[in-house]
Design a protein around this motif. Structure first.
Motif, short mmCIF file in Angstrom:
data_model
loop_
_atom_site.label_atom_id
_atom_site.label_comp_id
_atom_site.label_asym_id
_atom_site.label_seq_id
_atom_site.Cartn_x
_atom_site.Cartn_y
_atom_site.Cartn_z
N PHE A 408 0.71 -1.12 -0.13
CA PHE A 408 0.04 0.10 0.06
C PHE A 408 0.96 1.20 -0.10
O PHE A 408 1.67 1.46 0.68
CB PHE A 408 -1.02 -0.10 1.17
N PRO A 409 0.50 2.28 -0.83
CA PRO A 409 1.33 3.46 -0.86
C PRO A 409 1.28 4.20 0.44
O PRO A 409 0.45 4.39 1.12
CB PRO A 409 0.84 4.16 -2.15
N GLU A 410 2.34 4.94 0.74
CA GLU A 410 2.51 5.78 1.97
C GLU A 410 1.91 7.38 1.74
O GLU A 410 1.61 7.99 2.46
CB GLU A 410 3.97 5.99 2.10
N ARG A 411 1.94 7.19 0.24
CA ARG A 411 1.19 8.96 -0.16
C ARG A 411 0.18 8.91 -1.13
O ARG A 411 0.23 8.02 -1.82
CB ARG A 411 2.58 9.65 -0.62
N CYS A 412 -0.54 10.08 -1.06
CA CYS A 412 -1.79 10.10 -2.10
C CYS A 412 -1.46 10.12 -3.54
O CYS A 412 -0.36 10.96 -3.74
CB CYS A 412 -2.64 11.42 -1.60
N PRO A 413 -1.94 9.26 -4.31
CA PRO A 413 -1.53 9.33 -5.74
C PRO A 413 -1.73 10.73 -6.44
O PRO A 413 -1.37 11.02 -7.47
CB PRO A 413 -2.25 8.15 -6.40
N ASP A 414 -2.95 11.18 -5.89
CA ASP A 414 -3.22 12.59 -6.62
C ASP A 414 -2.56 13.82 -6.01
O ASP A 414 -2.68 14.89 -6.78
CB ASP A 414 -4.68 12.70 -6.41
N CYS A 415 -2.25 13.84 -4.82
CA CYS A 415 -1.76 15.50 -4.05
C CYS A 415 -0.53 15.10 -3.48
O CYS A 415 0.27 16.10 -3.26
CB CYS A 415 -2.82 16.06 -3.38
N GLY A 416 0.07 13.79 -2.91
CA GLY A 416 1.21 13.66 -2.57
C GLY A 416 1.26 13.58 -1.09
O GLY A 416 2.16 13.54 -0.12
N ALA A 417 0.08 14.01 -0.23
CA ALA A 417 -0.15 14.09 1.24
C ALA A 417 0.07 12.62 1.65
O ALA A 417 0.13 11.67 1.05
CB ALA A 417 -1.51 14.53 1.41
N LYS A 418 0.58 12.60 2.89
CA LYS A 418 0.93 11.31 3.55
C LYS A 418 -0.18 10.93 4.19
O LYS A 418 -1.10 11.21 4.60
CB LYS A 418 1.92 11.66 4.84
N LEU A 419 -0.31 9.42 3.64
CA LEU A 419 -1.67 8.59 3.96
C LEU A 419 -1.71 7.99 5.51
O LEU A 419 -0.43 7.78 5.90
CB LEU A 419 -1.90 7.55 2.93
N ALA A 420 -2.86 7.91 6.19
CA ALA A 420 -2.81 7.27 7.51
C ALA A 420 -4.31 7.04 7.86
O ALA A 420 -5.30 7.57 7.30
CB ALA A 420 -2.25 8.38 8.32
N PRO A 421 -4.52 6.23 8.76
CA PRO A 421 -5.96 5.91 9.15
C PRO A 421 -6.37 7.21 9.87
O PRO A 421 -5.64 7.81 10.57
CB PRO A 421 -5.86 4.71 9.97
N ALA A 422 -7.45 7.33 9.96
CA ALA A 422 -8.24 8.71 10.51
C ALA A 422 -8.24 8.24 12.11
O ALA A 422 -7.75 9.30 12.94
CB ALA A 422 -9.64 8.76 10.04
N LYS A 423 -8.55 7.19 12.55
CA LYS A 423 -8.22 6.48 13.69
C LYS A 423 -7.24 5.45 13.82
O LYS A 423 -7.14 4.63 13.01
CB LYS A 423 -9.57 6.28 14.46
N GLU A 424 -7.04 5.14 15.06
CA GLU A 424 -6.02 4.16 15.24
C GLU A 424 -6.59 2.66 14.80
O GLU A 424 -5.93 1.79 14.25
CB GLU A 424 -5.54 3.88 16.70
N ASP A 425 -7.98 2.50 14.95
CA ASP A 425 -8.51 1.13 14.89
C ASP A 425 -9.47 1.12 13.36
O ASP A 425 -10.25 0.32 13.09
CB ASP A 425 -9.55 0.60 15.86
N ASP A 426 -8.97 2.39 12.59
CA ASP A 426 -10.00 2.53 11.32
C ASP A 426 -9.30 1.48 10.05
O ASP A 426 -8.01 1.64 9.98
CB ASP A 426 -9.64 3.72 10.95
N ALA A 427 -9.90 0.93 9.50
CA ALA A 427 -9.53 -0.06 8.66
C ALA A 427 -9.06 0.78 7.32
O ALA A 427 -8.32 0.32 6.46
CB ALA A 427 -10.36 -1.09 8.27
N ASP A 428 -9.56 1.78 7.01
CA ASP A 428 -9.42 2.57 5.79
C ASP A 428 -8.33 3.65 5.96
O ASP A 428 -8.12 3.99 6.94
CB ASP A 428 -10.64 3.30 5.42
N TRP A 429 -7.55 3.80 4.98
CA TRP A 429 -6.37 5.01 4.94
C TRP A 429 -7.04 6.00 4.27
O TRP A 429 -7.86 5.94 3.16
CB TRP A 429 -5.27 4.24 4.23
#
Length: 688
Positions: A408-429
């Motif tokens: 899974f990429p570390e950065r957004c493919p559209d703007c380059g921002a660093k990706l992360a889950p919104a919350k610690e237990d969130d399955a979505d990045w």
């Protein structure tokens, strides 16, 4: 014997041998839970062999696969072999309405049973004086594998039958059924299997087949197996007159029978049930690939008899395939309107369920791991009608070692921002750059233009991307201020000569028309996380004004029926962001409706009521009936339960009506539904 030139017959025999070998090979894989072909491909292969034998009867030797049931039990099986008390047969298939009507014409009966064809694994249970004595797989129809220990840990299979007043327990009862894993449990079963170091199953049917051959019963328990009975074999002390009577007795004894079975009394009714389930294939808790039609009267069944492999009194109508295999070429990610970054599969194009698909969702990084798919895998995909295609899992047996894991990429493919889950237990990045990420902006524009929001017909995905990437719109706030002059910088909305094209002119007209819409649609268009059409309708129906909603305390919002604390807090948090307020202010300044007039407010006659609509209504489509319920404060449910207040029944209503009657719920026809919508429940007669 048909006359054939020697050289022609030799070629025919070679063709027959090749087909028969392929059928036996794939049949054995199928019955051992490791198929390498989709069911539809195997059916086509089997049909080719049948047609060849019909055209050249001299090829149809006694041990042809077309005359055999199931697959022979392996000599080196870890389970003991047992002989069934009465032979277990297979079913012949038909694939279109004309074939079905031809079968009905040569198999007339005053009453048929229609049953869902469960996509699982056949099982044979023997009860002696009500106690389970033995369980076996179907095997070749005569001999199966003894799986009694594994059957004993399946919750649906009673160890001791219950005595019933109207149905004395027989001395011997041989029960036929299907073992399956419910669709809703399959992902968890695969996740557990991968966590235990095993390979994922491609689909629930494979998982069920593999489960029954586990050596350790504790492993069987983990598979969440269920069972439904669909027939009887040998009996002593039990002679039902009809199949329906047999099912009633089995149910009384505590054996699980299908809630979807229905009796019909004409060929047209049979066809109607086939057509109904063609559009409701995913209403059942289990996978199903067809409808089985049986002559109900058992004396008639005996009169019709059987071939070497199938009864003449039953047939399976097979639906077009919704599952196929194809090559997974790559896994990429896309950015959605709320910043969610979703992996999706890029595949070799394949035709399934009426269209060619080359992409399918993989939901989130955890789901990719849970499904166990690798780039380069042969994968099973499913497309149910208009639903987005989904990757079910890999065909592990076809791996050659060249496959690789998805990172899974570390950065957004559209703007380059660093990706992360919104919350610690969130399955979505998620991409945190909500205000200016081009992917999120264009996705929000596409969403707000949809039918569930502003319904801007001329603004599609390509147009939304063009408006953002060309710099015409910085965000959605200025959308309703667009002019034809603004569109001159667009590539989608201009001609080759540089003038605004017909789509551009239509977009401007659409924007003018869509300003005056329902308040709930405006709320949906804001793309507030968790706030979909149901919550938006409920909030608009209670407050009638966006300013009133913005100023309402979160506790009050949460008390709105169908909202609750999570949605209420999400709504409140969205308006804490200043640039979000700027969007609303800009829309309001452009004339977008922000409150409902008294004349526009729909009387909330259904507040607090849960209503299920089943079957066809003359005055309503499925969507308009749902809209009528929700707009009046009610909840439009798709399933019947004890919490359901009313069930509205139209033509060709199916198992939902039967379930409603079983629970003693209040059932309305279309006239009663109109009365309920207009005046609420107060003026309706009480339940019978």
């Amino acid at each position: 014997m048909t006359e054939n030139p020697p050289e022609n017959f030799a070629q025919l025999r070679r063709t027959w041998n090749e087909l028969a070998e392929q059928v036996r090979y794939h049949r054995d894989l199928y019955y051992n839970g490791q198929p390498s072909l989709p069911d539809s491909d195997f059916d086509a292969l089997f049909s080719r062999l049948q047609r060849l034998e019909e055209e050249h009867p001299e090829l149809a030797v006694p041990d042809s696969p077309t005359k055999e049931v199931g697959a022979p039990v392996a000599q080196q099986s870890t389970f003991g072999n047992v002989e069934h008390l009465q032979r277990m047969l297979s079913l012949d298939n038909v694939f279109d309405e004309q074939e079905l009507r031809d079968w009905l014409a040569k198999t007339p009966s005053p009453r048929y049973l229609t049953e869902l064809k469960i996509d699982g694994l056949s099982i044979d249970l023997v009860y002696r004086h009500g106690r389970l004595a033995r369980a076996a797989t179907r095997g070749d129809g005569r001999v199966g594998e003894d799986i009694t220990a594994n059957a004993m840990v399946i919750g649906d299979i009673p160890h001791q039958l219950k005595a019933a007043v109207d149905h004395p327990l027989p001395a011997v009862l041989e029960v036929r059924g299907e073992v399956f894993i419910p669709i809703g449990d399959f992902a968890e079963v695969n996740a557990q299997r991968i966590a235990d170091g095993g390979k994922p199953f491609a689909n629930p049917r494979n998982a069920a087949a593999g489960s029954l051959r586990q050596k350790n019963t504790e492993d069987v328990k983990k598979r969440r197996l269920r069972m439904i009975c669909h027939g009887i074999g040998y009996t002593e002390g039990f002679s039902p007159a009809t199949q329906h009577e047999a099912y009633l007795a089995m149910s009384a004894w505590g054996l699980p029978t299908s809630p979807y079975t229905q009796a019909v009394e004409s060929s047209d009714e049979v066809v109607a049930r086939v057509n109904y389930w063609a559009g409701h294939r995913h209403d059942a808790i289990h996978e199903m690939d067809g409808l089985v039609i049986k002559v109900d009267d058992i004396a008639e069944q005996r009169a019709y008899g059987s071939t070497s492999r199938a009864p003449r009194w039953a047939i399976a109508y097979k639906y077009p395939p919704e599952e196929v295999t194809t090559k997974l070429l790559d896994i990429r990610v896309g950015v959605g309107r709320t910043g969610r970054v979703t992996p999706y599969a890029v595949m070799e194009p394949v035709f399934v369920a009426g269209s060619t698909v080359s992409m399918a969702t993989l939901h989130n990084p955890s789901e990719v791991k849970r499904k166990g798919v690798l780039i380069g895998d042969t994968v099973v995909i499913r497309k149910a009608g208009e639903v987005i295609p989904e990757v079910l899992g890999p065909v592990v047996e076809m791996r050659d070692g060249s496959e690789r894991e998805f990172v899974f990429p570390e950065r957004c493919p559209d703007c380059g921002a660093k990706l992360a889950p919104a919350k610690e237990d969130d399955a979505d990045w998620r991409c945190p750059n909500a205000r200016s990420c081009p992917g999120q902006l264009s996705a929000r524009l596409t969403y707000l233009a949809g039918r569930g929001a502003f319904d801007i017909e001329a603004l599609g995905e390509k147009g939304a991307q063009d408006l953002i990437r060309s710099g015409i719109l910085r965000d959605e706030g200025a959308l309703f201020n667009l002019t034809e002059d603004d569109l001159l910088r667009s590539q989608v909305y201009t001609t080759q000569k540089g003038t605004v094209n017909a789509s551009g002119k239509k977009l401007i007209r659409n924007l003018e028309q869509s300003r005056n819409t329902d308040l709930w649609r405006v709320i949906v268009a804001l793309s507030i996380r968790h706030v979909g059409p149901t919550a938006a309708r409920a909030l608009a129906g209670r407050y009638h004004s966006l300013p009133a909603l913005i100023s309402a305390p979160v506790e009050d919002l949460a008390e709105t029926d169908g909202v609750g604390p999570i949605i209420a807090q999400s709504f409140k948090d969205w308006f804490e962001e200043p640039w979000h307020r700027d969007i609303v202010d800009s829309w309001a300044a452009s004339g977008v409706v922000m409150e409902e007039s008294a004349a526009d407010q729909v009387k909330q006659t259904l507040e607090g009521l849960t209503i299920v609509v089943t079957g066809s209504l003359e005055g309503y489509t499925r969507d308009s009936a749902k809209e009528a319920i929700i707009s009046r404060g009610g909840r439009a449910s798709g399933s019947v339960s004890k919490k359901t207040d009313f069930v509205v029944v139209g033509e060709n209503a199916g198992s939902k009506e039967a379930r409603a009657r079983e629970l003693g719920l209040r059932i309305l026809d279309e006239k009663g539904f109109d009365e309920l919508l207009e005046n609420g429940a107060g003026n309706l007669p009480p339940a019978a």
